[in-house]
Write an enzyme that holds these catalytic residues in place. Structure first.
Site, PDB file in Angstrom:
ATOM      1  N   CYS A   1       6.477  14.389 -35.726  1.00 11.49           N
ATOM      2  CA  CYS A   1       7.736  13.644 -35.717  1.00 11.49           C
ATOM      3  C   CYS A   1       7.533  12.408 -34.846  1.00 11.49           C
ATOM      4  O   CYS A   1       7.246  12.535 -33.650  1.00 11.49           O
ATOM      5  CB  CYS A   1       8.821  14.535 -35.133  1.00 11.49           C
ATOM      6  SG  CYS A   1      10.416  13.715 -34.962  1.00 11.49           S
TER       7      CYS A   1
ATOM      8  N   CYS B   1       8.062   7.463 -40.420  1.00 10.01           N
ATOM      9  CA  CYS B   1       8.843   8.698 -40.235  1.00 10.01           C
ATOM     10  C   CYS B   1       8.272   9.699 -41.234  1.00 10.01           C
ATOM     11  O   CYS B   1       8.047   9.354 -42.404  1.00 10.01           O
ATOM     12  CB  CYS B   1      10.317   8.434 -40.530  1.00 10.01           C
ATOM     13  SG  CYS B   1      11.321   9.940 -40.690  1.00 10.01           S
TER      14      CYS B   1
HETATM   15  N1  DGL Z   1      10.716  13.055 -39.213  1.00  5.07           N
HETATM   16  C1  DGL Z   1      11.064  12.426 -38.006  1.00  5.07           C
HETATM   17  C2  DGL Z   1      10.158  11.256 -37.641  1.00  5.07           C
HETATM   18  O1  DGL Z   1       9.012  11.240 -38.037  1.00  5.07           O
HETATM   19  C3  DGL Z   1      12.498  12.203 -37.625  1.00  5.07           C
HETATM   20  C4  DGL Z   1      13.569  12.160 -38.624  1.00  5.07           C
HETATM   21  C5  DGL Z   1      14.919  12.355 -37.961  1.00  5.07           C
HETATM   22  O2  DGL Z   1      15.188  13.488 -37.585  1.00  5.07           O
HETATM   23  O3  DGL Z   1      15.656  11.371 -37.783  1.00  5.07           O
HETATM   24  O4  DGL Z   1      10.561  10.378 -36.912  1.00  5.07           O
END
Ligand code: DGL
Length: 298
Positions: free
Chosen positions: A76, A204
């Protein structure tokens, strides 16, 4: 004490990190994995650093104490930006891999010198990202676009089990399609002509799951840069350096042998609705519902 046969922990705010797990599974066919989707607390991107850091700590502790993980992949970008330094100082011995938007590979790939970067507001306004951009100042023109609501819409689209749009479709009937269209339009022209964005960084981990919608908007020639494979390689390198890579020969020395079938060596956990994780696991990793269960992490 982590051993070569204990699992690698992977977590994300939700189902987006499954894109990283997919690369990890492909790179390390003998390893066990425990993946935690913090879907009850997603999205992280618009929550603020203190909240995301508290969740990151709680989950790291849970994975270390309950699953005795031998390494942690923070799949993440938002959690990495908010809390990777603190996790590193809490678990100095643990091989730890975080994610950040792959700006440097994008620099190497661009021909027009114009690079688009999409991610959450949390990631793109973080000090960590600011520092990265400052270190590359003048090397290309970056068009940085926070995509509020997109990760959440992707989570919801899994929950609703919406069918993927037909290849090449430009009918934005889904919430994710409408958001992609709005953000792509805001970034300006895409293409390979001078002045156009020819390289798009998916900053993301959720966004790879709308790659087909983004592709329909930006055209076939724009390169997408994401981080799954480099992260898998880095994880493998760290495990090797710590002598924690599982070697099938360990089985002979009395270690249990992880099953080659991915469904037998992956546990998928969620703090949110298990049906959503089951749908995502089935759709994106071809893993059965039996790999999934719900947990509470506070
Ligand atoms: N998948 C996450 C990232 O790579 C975050 C997405 C979220 O929860 O806003 O930043």
């Amino acid at each position: 004490m982590p051993q070569a046969s204990t699992p690698i922990g992977v977590f994300d705010s939700g189902v987006g990190g499954l894109s990283v797990l997919r690369a990890l599974l492909a790179a390390m066919p003998h390893e066990r994995f425990v993946y935690l989707a913090d879907s009850a607390h997603a999205p992280y991107g618009e929550r603020g650093d203190a909240y995301v850091a508290a969740r990151t700590h709680a989950i790291s502790r849970y994975l270390c104490e309950q699953h005795h993980i031998k390494a942690l992949v923070v799949a993440c970008n938002t959690a990495t930006a908010a809390a990777i330094h603190e996790v590193r100082s809490s678990y100095p011995e643990l091989p730890l891999v975080g994610l950040e938007p792959a700006i440097k590979p994008a620099l190497a790939a661009t021909q027009t010198g114009r690079v688009g970067v999409i991610g959450t507001r949390g990631t793109l306004t973080s000090a960590k990202f600011g520092k990265l951009m400052a270190s590359l100042a003048g090397q290309a023109e970056f068009v940085v676009q926070p995509c509020d609501g997109l990760a959440h819409a992707i989570e919801r689209s899994v929950a609703q089990a919406l069918p993927a749009p037909a290849p090449g479709s430009t009918a934005y009937t889904t919430e994710t399609g409408a958001l992609c269209a709005r953000y792509v339009q805001a970034m300006g022209p895409f293409g390979t002509e001078p002045g156009q964005i020819d390289t798009l960084v998916l900053g993301c981990t959720h966004y790879i799951f709308v790659a087909h919608e983004l592709r329909a908007l930006v055209g076939p020639e724009v390169q997408f840069i994401e981080t799954g494979e480099p992260v898998a390689r880095q994880t493998q390198r760290l495990l090797e350096a710590a002598d924690l890579l599982y070697r099938p020969a360990d089985a002979a020395a009395g270690e249990p042998c992880p099953h080659p079938d991915a469904a037998r060596r992956v546990q998928l956990l969620t703090t949110g609705p298990v049906a959503m994780l089951e749908a995502a696991a089935q759709r994106w990793l071809d893993l059965p519902a039996s790999c999934c269960r719900s947990v509470q992490v506070s």
